[in-house]
Design an enzyme around this catalytic site. Sequence first.
Site, short mmCIF file in Angstrom:
data_model
loop_
_atom_site.label_atom_id
_atom_site.label_comp_id
_atom_site.label_asym_id
_atom_site.label_seq_id
_atom_site.Cartn_x
_atom_site.Cartn_y
_atom_site.Cartn_z
CE LYS A 74 32.69 36.72 44.07
NZ LYS A 74 33.14 37.77 44.61
CE1 TYR A 84 31.18 31.95 40.94
CE2 TYR A 84 28.92 32.89 40.29
CZ TYR A 84 29.43 32.84 40.42
OH TYR A 84 30.94 33.72 39.74
NE ARG A 89 40.54 47.35 38.41
CZ ARG A 89 40.69 46.42 37.16
NH1 ARG A 89 41.54 46.04 36.18
NH2 ARG A 89 38.69 46.04 36.84
C1 HXC Z 1 37.98 35.63 28.28
C2 HXC Z 1 38.99 36.87 29.18
C3 HXC Z 1 38.25 37.60 28.66
C4 HXC Z 1 36.63 36.65 28.47
C5 HXC Z 1 39.85 38.97 29.97
N1 HXC Z 1 40.42 37.66 29.37
N2 HXC Z 1 38.15 38.79 29.79
N3 HXC Z 1 39.59 36.00 28.15
N4 HXC Z 1 37.09 35.60 27.96
N5 HXC Z 1 35.37 37.95 28.43
C6 HXC Z 1 41.83 37.47 29.47
C7 HXC Z 1 42.87 38.03 28.87
O1 HXC Z 1 43.10 38.32 27.00
C8 HXC Z 1 43.76 38.30 29.32
O2 HXC Z 1 44.66 37.03 29.10
C9 HXC Z 1 43.67 38.30 31.49
O3 HXC Z 1 42.02 38.05 30.90
C10 HXC Z 1 43.80 39.35 31.71
O4 HXC Z 1 42.72 40.37 30.62
P1 HXC Z 1 43.23 42.23 31.28
O5 HXC Z 1 41.66 42.84 29.98
O6 HXC Z 1 44.40 42.37 30.99
O7 HXC Z 1 42.56 42.20 32.67
P2 HXC Z 1 42.38 42.76 33.63
O8 HXC Z 1 42.96 44.60 33.38
O9 HXC Z 1 43.27 43.64 34.79
O10 HXC Z 1 40.79 43.07 33.96
C11 HXC Z 1 39.97 41.95 34.81
C12 HXC Z 1 38.85 41.68 34.09
C13 HXC Z 1 38.15 43.06 33.81
C14 HXC Z 1 38.20 40.43 34.90
C15 HXC Z 1 39.19 40.96 33.00
O11 HXC Z 1 36.87 41.40 33.48
C16 HXC Z 1 37.63 43.23 35.21
O12 HXC Z 1 38.02 44.35 35.00
N6 HXC Z 1 36.40 43.64 35.78
C17 HXC Z 1 36.39 43.91 37.06
C18 HXC Z 1 34.39 43.81 37.05
C19 HXC Z 1 33.82 42.99 37.14
O13 HXC Z 1 34.22 41.72 36.46
N7 HXC Z 1 32.75 42.77 37.85
C20 HXC Z 1 31.79 42.29 37.91
C21 HXC Z 1 31.77 40.77 39.02
S1 HXC Z 1 30.19 39.92 39.14
P3 HXC Z 1 46.01 37.14 28.54
O14 HXC Z 1 46.29 35.61 28.44
O15 HXC Z 1 45.32 37.28 26.88
O16 HXC Z 1 46.91 37.88 28.40
C22 HXC Z 1 30.52 38.92 40.17
C23 HXC Z 1 28.80 38.25 39.68
C24 HXC Z 1 28.81 36.55 40.47
O17 HXC Z 1 30.88 38.73 40.30
C25 HXC Z 1 27.04 36.12 39.99
C26 HXC Z 1 26.60 37.12 39.49
C27 HXC Z 1 24.45 36.47 39.65
P1 NAP Z 2 30.99 46.41 39.71
O1 NAP Z 2 30.30 46.99 39.03
O2 NAP Z 2 31.19 45.08 38.36
O3 NAP Z 2 31.64 45.64 41.15
C1 NAP Z 2 33.35 45.62 40.68
C2 NAP Z 2 34.05 46.18 41.16
O4 NAP Z 2 35.38 45.49 41.46
C3 NAP Z 2 34.10 47.37 40.40
O5 NAP Z 2 33.99 48.04 41.28
C4 NAP Z 2 35.72 48.07 39.86
O6 NAP Z 2 36.00 48.62 39.92
C5 NAP Z 2 36.49 46.84 41.17
N1 NAP Z 2 37.70 46.01 41.18
C6 NAP Z 2 37.63 44.72 39.96
N2 NAP Z 2 38.91 44.62 39.94
C7 NAP Z 2 39.54 45.67 40.89
C8 NAP Z 2 40.77 45.25 41.41
N3 NAP Z 2 42.13 45.11 41.00
N4 NAP Z 2 41.23 46.51 41.92
C9 NAP Z 2 40.37 47.25 42.89
N5 NAP Z 2 38.87 46.59 42.82
C10 NAP Z 2 38.53 45.76 41.32
O7 NAP Z 2 29.89 44.81 39.85
P2 NAP Z 2 28.26 44.55 41.15
O8 NAP Z 2 27.69 43.78 40.02
O9 NAP Z 2 28.62 45.58 41.43
O10 NAP Z 2 30.01 43.54 41.95
C11 NAP Z 2 29.69 43.99 43.24
C12 NAP Z 2 30.60 42.03 45.01
O11 NAP Z 2 28.94 41.58 44.43
C13 NAP Z 2 31.32 41.51 43.43
O12 NAP Z 2 31.85 41.24 45.03
C14 NAP Z 2 29.92 39.81 42.71
O13 NAP Z 2 31.04 38.94 42.96
C15 NAP Z 2 28.76 39.98 44.08
N6 NAP Z 2 28.12 39.81 43.22
C16 NAP Z 2 27.37 40.68 42.82
C17 NAP Z 2 26.35 39.78 42.21
C18 NAP Z 2 25.66 40.48 41.26
O14 NAP Z 2 24.16 40.30 40.43
N7 NAP Z 2 25.50 41.58 40.82
C19 NAP Z 2 25.69 38.52 42.43
C20 NAP Z 2 26.54 37.85 43.36
C21 NAP Z 2 27.64 38.47 43.30
P3 NAP Z 2 37.53 49.10 39.29
O15 NAP Z 2 37.17 48.69 38.04
O16 NAP Z 2 37.75 50.61 39.28
O17 NAP Z 2 38.61 48.80 39.44
#
Ligand code: HXC
Ligand code: NAP
Length: 290
Positions: free
Chosen positions: A168, A153, A45
């Site tokens: 997932k 998970y 994004r």
């Molecule tokens: C509870 C939350 C929240 C939180 C957001 N919300 N954060 N609720 N706890 N921490 C709620 C908001 O209040 C809102 O609901 C809704 O979620 C959407 O929030 P937005 O901020 O408007 O959404 P958006 O801007 O689209 O952002 C998406 C996001 C954000 C998922 C919330 O965290 C994000 O952009 N993440 C992208 C990167 C990311 O998550 N990376 C990690 C991947 S790691 P309401 O009802 O208030 O409207 C991974 C690893 C797995 O997957 C395994 C690791 C070992």
């Molecule tokens: P990260 O850096 O936060 O990567 C998430 C990416 O997704 C960001 O570049 C984010 O960019 C993009 N993204 C989020 N919402 C999006 C949307 N709506 N449209 C397009 N892009 C979007 O985290 P990471 O740790 O590298 O994770 C990468 C992948 O590995 C994920 O699938 C995660 O579940 C998986 N994974 C990670 C771990 C770990 O230990 N790190 C373990 C298991 C699995 P923008 O915010 O710019 O959109």
Amino acid sequence: MVKGMLRDDALQGKTIIVTGGGTGLGRAMSTYFLKLGANVVITSRKLDVLQKAATEMQAETGGRVLALPCDVRNYEEIEAVLQKSVEAFGQVDALLNNAAGNFISPTERLSANAFSTVIDIVLKGSVNCSLALGKYWIANKIAGTILNIITTYAFTGSAYVVPSACAKGGVLSLTRSLAVEWGKHGIRTNAIAPGPFPTKGAWERLLPGEMAQKFDFKNRVPLKRVGEHQELANLAAFLVSDFSGYINGEIITIDGGEWLQGAGQFSALEMVTKDMWDNIEKMTRGAKGS
Ligand code: HXC
Ligand code: NAP
């Protein structure tokens, strides 16, 4: 420091779309694809993040990177990315569904929108991208490949990240389903289930503040360490390359043994000391049964 595994031209001439390619693991995998000769389209994004990453990745690898903004929740935006990628590079050969959204929370504290947001990014986003690329590959008779990034998970479910676990798990099912259905078109679909690989995006949302020390992932992994990004990049490059041409529908775990340790009923006996084992052995050898 882990080295690159494949020979330098392993991905020469291939074009790969990487969602979430400007940060974390997506960036690490994309950088290695570039080193192996691929053209890479990074999408997410935030255009500013993508453009900075693209400039740095090109300087590091000498490869060709196209940075395109795209929210994977919107199908039309993915179609636009595909069209621009074809215009720039001629064709697209692989899709890496890596973008994700996640945060920790007791489920009852989540709003319906919070739950849907994660499902929409992870499951619907992966479906949208796979559908757009699949239609394009089938129409143009291209033997493309999809690689999905899930988590361990996805096998077990997990408390406190329930939307992510559901999503997932869905992507796992998508992987196996498409592998069978689209295999006849030469399209391979596989997934990687990573364990802990430190990134800013994941750690800020899953281990905020002191949690990073209190819940140190290293202690949960039999190998007693987290993963190195290059280790994941090596596996991903192999799976999108022609060297893995007969691998289809597989989920490959790369987690140092973490999820199996969590699953084994007696794995917690790791805490038993040598003296305690001496006593336990006496007791178990002395057991006569009833
Ligand atoms: C509870 C939350 C929240 C939180 C957001 N919300 N954060 N609720 N706890 N921490 C709620 C908001 O209040 C809102 O609901 C809704 O979620 C959407 O929030 P937005 O901020 O408007 O959404 P958006 O801007 O689209 O952002 C998406 C996001 C954000 C998922 C919330 O965290 C994000 O952009 N993440 C992208 C990167 C990311 O998550 N990376 C990690 C991947 S790691 P309401 O009802 O208030 O409207 C991974 C690893 C797995 O997957 C395994 C690791 C070992
Ligand atoms: P990260 O850096 O936060 O990567 C998430 C990416 O997704 C960001 O570049 C984010 O960019 C993009 N993204 C989020 N919402 C999006 C949307 N709506 N449209 C397009 N892009 C979007 O985290 P990471 O740790 O590298 O994770 C990468 C992948 O590995 C994920 O699938 C995660 O579940 C998986 N994974 C990670 C771990 C770990 O230990 N790190 C373990 C298991 C699995 P923008 O915010 O710019 O959109």
